[in-house]
Design an enzyme around this catalytic site. Structure first.
Site, short mmCIF file in Angstrom:
data_model
loop_
_atom_site.label_atom_id
_atom_site.label_comp_id
_atom_site.label_asym_id
_atom_site.label_seq_id
_atom_site.Cartn_x
_atom_site.Cartn_y
_atom_site.Cartn_z
N GLU A 131 -7.05 4.43 31.64
CA GLU A 131 -5.74 3.82 31.91
C GLU A 131 -5.57 2.45 31.25
O GLU A 131 -4.54 1.81 31.44
CB GLU A 131 -5.53 3.67 33.43
CG GLU A 131 -5.72 4.96 34.24
CD GLU A 131 -4.59 5.96 34.03
OE1 GLU A 131 -3.45 5.55 33.82
OE2 GLU A 131 -4.89 7.18 34.06
N ASP B 192 4.89 12.69 34.89
CA ASP B 192 4.82 13.74 35.90
C ASP B 192 4.60 15.14 35.31
O ASP B 192 4.10 16.03 36.00
CB ASP B 192 6.11 13.79 36.74
CG ASP B 192 6.40 12.46 37.41
OD1 ASP B 192 5.55 11.55 37.33
OD2 ASP B 192 7.48 12.33 38.01
N ASP C 82 1.61 17.95 39.93
CA ASP C 82 2.29 17.11 38.95
C ASP C 82 1.21 16.33 38.21
O ASP C 82 0.20 15.92 38.82
CB ASP C 82 3.25 16.13 39.63
CG ASP C 82 4.59 16.79 39.99
OD1 ASP C 82 4.69 18.03 39.91
OD2 ASP C 82 5.52 16.05 40.36
N HIS D 139 2.32 11.85 44.06
CA HIS D 139 1.66 11.12 42.97
C HIS D 139 0.68 10.04 43.43
O HIS D 139 0.90 9.38 44.44
CB HIS D 139 2.69 10.54 42.00
CG HIS D 139 3.69 11.56 41.54
ND1 HIS D 139 4.99 11.25 41.24
CD2 HIS D 139 3.57 12.90 41.34
CE1 HIS D 139 5.64 12.35 40.88
NE2 HIS D 139 4.80 13.37 40.94
N ASP E 40 -0.08 7.27 41.63
CA ASP E 40 0.03 5.99 40.93
C ASP E 40 0.80 4.88 41.66
O ASP E 40 1.25 3.91 41.04
CB ASP E 40 0.55 6.19 39.49
CG ASP E 40 1.81 7.03 39.41
OD1 ASP E 40 2.32 7.46 40.45
OD2 ASP E 40 2.27 7.28 38.27
N ASN F 138 2.81 0.52 40.52
CA ASN F 138 2.99 1.45 39.41
C ASN F 138 3.13 0.67 38.10
O ASN F 138 4.12 0.73 37.40
CB ASN F 138 4.26 2.26 39.70
CG ASN F 138 4.30 3.54 38.93
OD1 ASN F 138 4.85 3.59 37.84
ND2 ASN F 138 3.72 4.58 39.48
N HIS G 54 4.41 2.90 35.14
CA HIS G 54 3.39 3.92 34.86
C HIS G 54 4.05 5.30 34.79
O HIS G 54 3.74 6.11 33.91
CB HIS G 54 2.29 3.87 35.94
CG HIS G 54 1.08 4.70 35.60
ND1 HIS G 54 0.82 5.90 36.20
CD2 HIS G 54 0.07 4.48 34.73
CE1 HIS G 54 -0.32 6.39 35.71
NE2 HIS G 54 -0.79 5.56 34.81
N CYS G 55 4.98 5.56 35.70
CA CYS G 55 5.66 6.87 35.73
C CYS G 55 6.47 7.13 34.47
O CYS G 55 6.54 8.27 34.02
CB CYS G 55 6.65 6.96 36.89
SG CYS G 55 6.04 6.47 38.47
#
Ligand code: ARG
Length: 372
Positions: free
Chosen positions: A32, A132, A203, A251, A253, A310, A355-356
């Site tokens: 990441e 996602d 996801d 999720h 995150d 996020n 992040h998404c």
């Protein structure tokens, strides 16, 4: 615009020079935080809450207390929300381009065109969160087994990109699509999880990566069968850790944020010393401070106040963070992480932060073991 002719396309058209770029793209993403070279940033064009998606209906029912039967009662997304989000996403993309990072955007889709499978029919949703629907693991790019019918075909918005990744030597893999029958979805408002299916369903945002180790959140948006499928693909090249008992929602995150080797930021409401995934117990853990809550519209939130977690790492010393989150920014700076503060004013009702709305295609560096 007519919606039922198969050749009606929106987004990039054949005469758009951008669509003629079919140069190969090399996928290389192991964690990441390594220095970012190539990335996808989502778009908000044509975003619309799908009224007939029975899985999303259950999700909204669990989160907002809406009735579990009937059409989803979500307001239309006002034009100013679309415009301001376009602006925020373009600023974010522009900042990364200034740093020399290559930025890709998905093709817009006609969200009002109905899509169907043998088990359901619905409108589509949006292309706001590439995170996602696609996952990169080393040189693999994986289409996930998304839990919402309205997102079943979303990966088509990335088809040109996926073809270029294939050309660049990437392993392009698509998870089997879950059936998402009516019986696969919980309709008891007492139940705290959305799906109840034997099919693999997850996801891509249920997974974060740290070299040889991946962390898979077991929750409403990722089941045990999905974990089994992912392990079957990655075999003994990776350790995919199941993370149960942290968060039942959508999720990973906003629950665990990996910052750099040896440093992880966690959600104090969800994570504690006991349920922290075993490998991360060797790392320094910082607990996020309280989040600043705000709203730029009357739309109901689609996620918790913890969206500030996020954040998106450009490299181990630089994070893109929601500019409203002053306390979090201070904390990161204390840990020697510089912050580029930016805004996604409507992130909460749209269900995604920095992040998404991204997908890392390539970062420098290779596959390391960070937990030896
Ligand atoms: N459901 C999470 C929360 O409410 C937000 C997750 C958003 N992540 C994403 N990849 N869309 O805290």
């Amino acid at each position: 615009m007519p919606h039922n002719t198969p050749d009606t396309i929106i987004g990039r058209q054949e005469n758009d020079p951008a669509s003629h770029d079919n140069s190969p793209i090399r996928v290389n993403a192991h964690n990441e935080w390594d220095p970012l070279e190539e990335v996808v940033v989502g778009i908000i064009d044509n975003a619309r809450f799908p009224r007939k998606d029975h899985v999303l209906r259950t999700d909204i029912a669990l989160e907002t207390g809406q009735p579990i039967h009937g059409d989803i009662e979500m307001p239309d997304i006002p034009e100013f929300v679309i415009e301001e989000t376009k602006e925020d996403l373009n600023i974010f993309a522009g900042e990364m381009e200034k740093m020399g990072i290559t930025v890709h955007r998905p093709d817009a889709m006609d969200t009002q065109r109905k899509v169907a499978s043998p088990y359901w029919e619905t409108e589509q949703f949006y292309n706001y969160c590439p995170r996602d629907v696609l996952m990169t693991v080393g040189d693999r790019i994986i289409e996930s087994a998304n839990i919402f019918p309205s997102r079943h075909f979303e990966a088509y918005s990335y088809r040109d990109l996926l073809l270029r990744c294939l050309e660049g030597g990437s392993r392009w893999i698509a998870a089997p699509k879950p059936r998402l029958r009516a019986v696969d979805c919980n309709t008891d408002s007492q139940v705290k999880t959305i799906l109840n299916t034997v099919d693999p369903a997850f996801d891509a945002a249920n997974v974060i990566k740290a070299g040889k180790d991946l962390f898979y959140l077991i929750s409403s948006s990722g089941n045990e069968a999905g974990l089994k499928w992912l392990r079957s693909i990655l075999r003994d090249e990776y350790r995919v850790h199941a993370c149960p008992g942290l968060y039942t929602g959508m999720h990973i995150d906003t629950t665990i944020t990996l910052l750099r080797p040896g440093l992880v930021l966690v959600n104090p409401e969800r994570v504690n010393e006991d349920n922290l995934p075993e490998p991360l117990k060797k790392w320094d853990v910082i607990y996020a401070p309280e989040m600043e809550e705000y709203a730029y519209s009357n739309l109901p939130p689609l996620c918790s106040a913890w969206l500030g977690l996020n954040l998106f790492m450009i490299n181990p010393g630089l994070a893109v963070v929601d500019a409203h989150q002053k306390a979090l920014i201070k904390l990161l700076e204390k840990h020697k992480i510089d912050v580029l503060p930016l805004r996604l004013r409507h992130g909460s009702p749209l269900g995604g932060g920095f992040h998404c709305v991204t997908l890392d295609i390539r970062r420098k560096g290779g596959k390391e073991d960070y937990f030896k």
